[in-house]
Design a protein around this motif. Sequence first.
Motif, PDB file in Angstrom:
ATOM      1  N   THR A 190       0.860  -1.180   0.000  1.00 38.84           N
ATOM      2  CA  THR A 190       0.000   0.000   0.000  1.00 38.84           C
ATOM      3  C   THR A 190       0.893   1.225   0.000  1.00 38.84           C
ATOM      4  OG1 THR A 190      -1.692  -1.177   1.257  1.00 38.84           O
ATOM      5  CG2 THR A 190      -1.846   1.230   1.211  1.00 38.84           C
ATOM      6  N   VAL A 191       0.679   2.134  -0.960  1.00 38.07           N
ATOM      7  CA  VAL A 191       1.491   3.344  -1.087  1.00 38.07           C
ATOM      8  C   VAL A 191       0.588   4.561  -0.935  1.00 38.07           C
ATOM      9  CG1 VAL A 191       3.037   4.671  -2.574  1.00 38.07           C
ATOM     10  CG2 VAL A 191       3.083   2.173  -2.655  1.00 38.07           C
ATOM     11  N   ASP A 192       0.974   5.476  -0.042  1.00 37.29           N
ATOM     12  CA  ASP A 192       0.276   6.752   0.130  1.00 37.29           C
ATOM     13  C   ASP A 192       1.035   7.782  -0.706  1.00 37.29           C
ATOM     14  OD1 ASP A 192      -0.590   9.304   0.962  1.00 37.29           O
ATOM     15  OD2 ASP A 192      -1.076   8.560   2.963  1.00 37.29           O
ATOM     16  N   LEU A 193       0.455   8.195  -1.820  1.00 35.97           N
ATOM     17  CA  LEU A 193       1.128   9.106  -2.741  1.00 35.97           C
ATOM     18  C   LEU A 193       1.250  10.517  -2.178  1.00 35.97           C
ATOM     19  CD1 LEU A 193      -0.537   7.961  -6.071  1.00 35.97           C
ATOM     20  CD2 LEU A 193       1.704   7.320  -5.176  1.00 35.97           C
ATOM     21  N   ARG A 194       0.397  10.881  -1.240  1.00 31.95           N
ATOM     22  CA  ARG A 194       0.458  12.221  -0.646  1.00 31.95           C
ATOM     23  C   ARG A 194       1.652  12.360   0.290  1.00 31.95           C
ATOM     24  NH1 ARG A 194      -4.965  14.822  -0.910  1.00 31.95           N
ATOM     25  NH2 ARG A 194      -6.360  13.283  -1.801  1.00 31.95           N
ATOM     26  N   SER A 195       1.887  11.335   1.111  1.00 33.09           N
ATOM     27  CA  SER A 195       2.965  11.410   2.102  1.00 33.09           C
ATOM     28  C   SER A 195       4.271  10.796   1.622  1.00 33.09           C
ATOM     29  CB  SER A 195       2.535  10.713   3.392  1.00 33.09           C
ATOM     30  OG  SER A 195       2.390   9.315   3.175  1.00 33.09           O
ATOM     31  N   GLY A 196       4.220   9.979   0.569  1.00 31.28           N
ATOM     32  CA  GLY A 196       5.428   9.306   0.097  1.00 31.28           C
ATOM     33  C   GLY A 196       5.825   8.152   1.000  1.00 31.28           C
ATOM     34  N   THR A 197       4.843   7.492   1.611  1.00 36.64           N
ATOM     35  CA  THR A 197       5.123   6.354   2.480  1.00 36.64           C
ATOM     36  C   THR A 197       4.380   5.126   1.967  1.00 36.64           C
ATOM     37  OG1 THR A 197       3.277   6.877   3.953  1.00 36.64           O
ATOM     38  CG2 THR A 197       5.435   7.807   4.524  1.00 36.64           C
ATOM     39  N   GLY A 198       4.819   3.972   2.422  1.00 34.19           N
ATOM     40  CA  GLY A 198       4.170   2.744   2.015  1.00 34.19           C
ATOM     41  C   GLY A 198       4.308   1.681   3.075  1.00 34.19           C
ATOM     42  N   ARG A 199       3.601   0.584   2.866  1.00 36.32           N
ATOM     43  CA  ARG A 199       3.654  -0.539   3.796  1.00 36.32           C
ATOM     44  C   ARG A 199       3.494  -1.833   3.003  1.00 36.32           C
ATOM     45  NH1 ARG A 199       3.570  -1.188   9.079  1.00 36.32           N
ATOM     46  NH2 ARG A 199       2.551  -2.972  10.039  1.00 36.32           N
ATOM     47  N   MET A 200       4.474  -2.720   3.173  1.00 37.91           N
ATOM     48  CA  MET A 200       4.406  -4.060   2.588  1.00 37.91           C
ATOM     49  C   MET A 200       3.848  -4.970   3.678  1.00 37.91           C
ATOM     50  SD  MET A 200       5.117  -5.922  -0.185  1.00 37.91           S
ATOM     51  CE  MET A 200       6.486  -5.266  -1.119  1.00 37.91           C
ATOM     52  N   GLU A 201       2.777  -5.697   3.347  1.00 41.80           N
ATOM     53  CA  GLU A 201       2.127  -6.550   4.335  1.00 41.80           C
ATOM     54  C   GLU A 201       2.210  -8.002   3.924  1.00 41.80           C
ATOM     55  OE1 GLU A 201      -1.731  -5.080   5.807  1.00 41.80           O
ATOM     56  OE2 GLU A 201      -1.329  -3.338   4.523  1.00 41.80           O
ATOM     57  N   GLY A 202       2.304  -8.850   4.935  1.00 40.57           N
ATOM     58  CA  GLY A 202       2.403 -10.277   4.705  1.00 40.57           C
ATOM     59  C   GLY A 202       1.073 -10.962   4.520  1.00 40.57           C
ATOM     60  N   GLY A 203       0.030 -10.456   5.199  1.00 39.29           N
ATOM     61  CA  GLY A 203      -1.266 -11.128   5.105  1.00 39.29           C
ATOM     62  C   GLY A 203      -1.107 -12.582   5.488  1.00 39.29           C
ATOM     63  N   GLY A 204      -1.476 -13.499   4.613  1.00 37.58           N
ATOM     64  CA  GLY A 204      -1.308 -14.924   4.861  1.00 37.58           C
ATOM     65  C   GLY A 204       0.109 -15.392   4.582  1.00 37.58           C
ATOM     66  N   GLY A 205       0.912 -14.540   3.953  1.00 39.29           N
ATOM     67  CA  GLY A 205       2.296 -14.879   3.658  1.00 39.29           C
ATOM     68  C   GLY A 205       3.237 -14.069   4.523  1.00 39.29           C
ATOM     69  N   ARG A 206       4.443 -13.909   4.087  1.00 41.00           N
ATOM     70  CA  ARG A 206       5.432 -13.155   4.848  1.00 41.00           C
ATOM     71  C   ARG A 206       6.082 -12.140   3.936  1.00 41.00           C
ATOM     72  NH1 ARG A 206       7.201 -15.006   9.713  1.00 41.00           N
ATOM     73  NH2 ARG A 206       9.378 -14.610   9.289  1.00 41.00           N
ATOM     74  N   VAL A 207       6.605 -11.093   4.543  1.00 44.48           N
ATOM     75  CA  VAL A 207       7.359 -10.086   3.813  1.00 44.48           C
ATOM     76  C   VAL A 207       8.804 -10.548   3.781  1.00 44.48           C
ATOM     77  CG1 VAL A 207       8.155  -7.692   3.822  1.00 44.48           C
ATOM     78  CG2 VAL A 207       5.809  -8.225   4.485  1.00 44.48           C
ATOM     79  N   ARG A 208       9.414 -10.513   2.616  1.00 43.60           N
ATOM     80  CA  ARG A 208      10.793 -10.960   2.467  1.00 43.60           C
ATOM     81  C   ARG A 208      11.625  -9.814   1.919  1.00 43.60           C
ATOM     82  NH1 ARG A 208      13.078 -16.472   0.325  1.00 43.60           N
ATOM     83  NH2 ARG A 208      11.949 -16.969   2.185  1.00 43.60           N
ATOM     84  N   THR A 209      12.826  -9.656   2.454  1.00 35.66           N
ATOM     85  CA  THR A 209      13.727  -8.614   1.978  1.00 35.66           C
ATOM     86  C   THR A 209      15.075  -9.206   1.622  1.00 35.66           C
ATOM     87  OG1 THR A 209      14.491  -8.137   4.215  1.00 35.66           O
ATOM     88  CG2 THR A 209      12.660  -6.832   3.403  1.00 35.66           C
ATOM     89  N   VAL A 210      15.716  -8.618   0.639  1.00 36.93           N
ATOM     90  CA  VAL A 210      17.073  -8.982   0.247  1.00 36.93           C
ATOM     91  C   VAL A 210      17.874  -7.704   0.228  1.00 36.93           C
ATOM     92  CG1 VAL A 210      18.542  -9.943  -1.555  1.00 36.93           C
ATOM     93  CG2 VAL A 210      16.271 -10.918  -1.149  1.00 36.93           C
ATOM     94  N   LEU A 211      18.871  -7.642   1.069  1.00 43.35           N
ATOM     95  CA  LEU A 211      19.697  -6.454   1.171  1.00 43.35           C
ATOM     96  C   LEU A 211      21.070  -6.728   0.573  1.00 43.35           C
ATOM     97  CD1 LEU A 211      18.739  -5.446   4.798  1.00 43.35           C
ATOM     98  CD2 LEU A 211      17.757  -4.646   2.675  1.00 43.35           C
TER      99      LEU A 211
END
Length: 181
Positions: A151-172
């Motif tokens: 979900t991205v808020d275009l007014r504030s320039g922020t977002g949130r990645m949600e896992g719901g039934g899954g998980r959020v995965r990151t690669v740095l």
Amino acid sequence: MRLRPATVPALRPAVAGVLALILFALGGTGAAQAQDVAFQSVRSSPDAPVTVTSDELSVDQGTGIAIFTGNVIVVQEGLRLNADKVTVDYVQGDRMQISTMTADGNVVMVSPTEAAQGDHAVYDVPGGTVVMTGDVLLTQGPNIMSGPKLTVDLRSGTGRMEGGGGRVRTVLQPGAQGSAP
């Protein structure tokens, strides 16, 4: 959750930067149920003009719904969205004001420093939010994040990645210079 190869050349470098910073923020765990993300250049005004280009356009005069198909490109300020199909719904009683734009199939949203791809996206124009679902892959610099819902808020320039039934995965990417999530 699988990571798909980027379909837009700009996706790969953008994804790498986001993931490195996210892993640092997570303390190296590499996964979370939800993760807030900063979007440094995704800000857009819902009042800015929207340009839509496609191979075909079908308009239902009765409902006022416009359906764009085939290599659809939507541009608003510095934000660009590509999809196979985009359905535009207008505010009831005002066919000059867009209520929502729903994108389906090979959805890619690109800003100057971020890129995201998924299966489906809904842009609530008056609310200034974009919700992308379906194996979402986000890139910021050399970092990558994936999850079922962004979900991205275009007014504030922020977002949130949600896992719901899954998980959020990151690669740095260790030592990589990229934008902060």
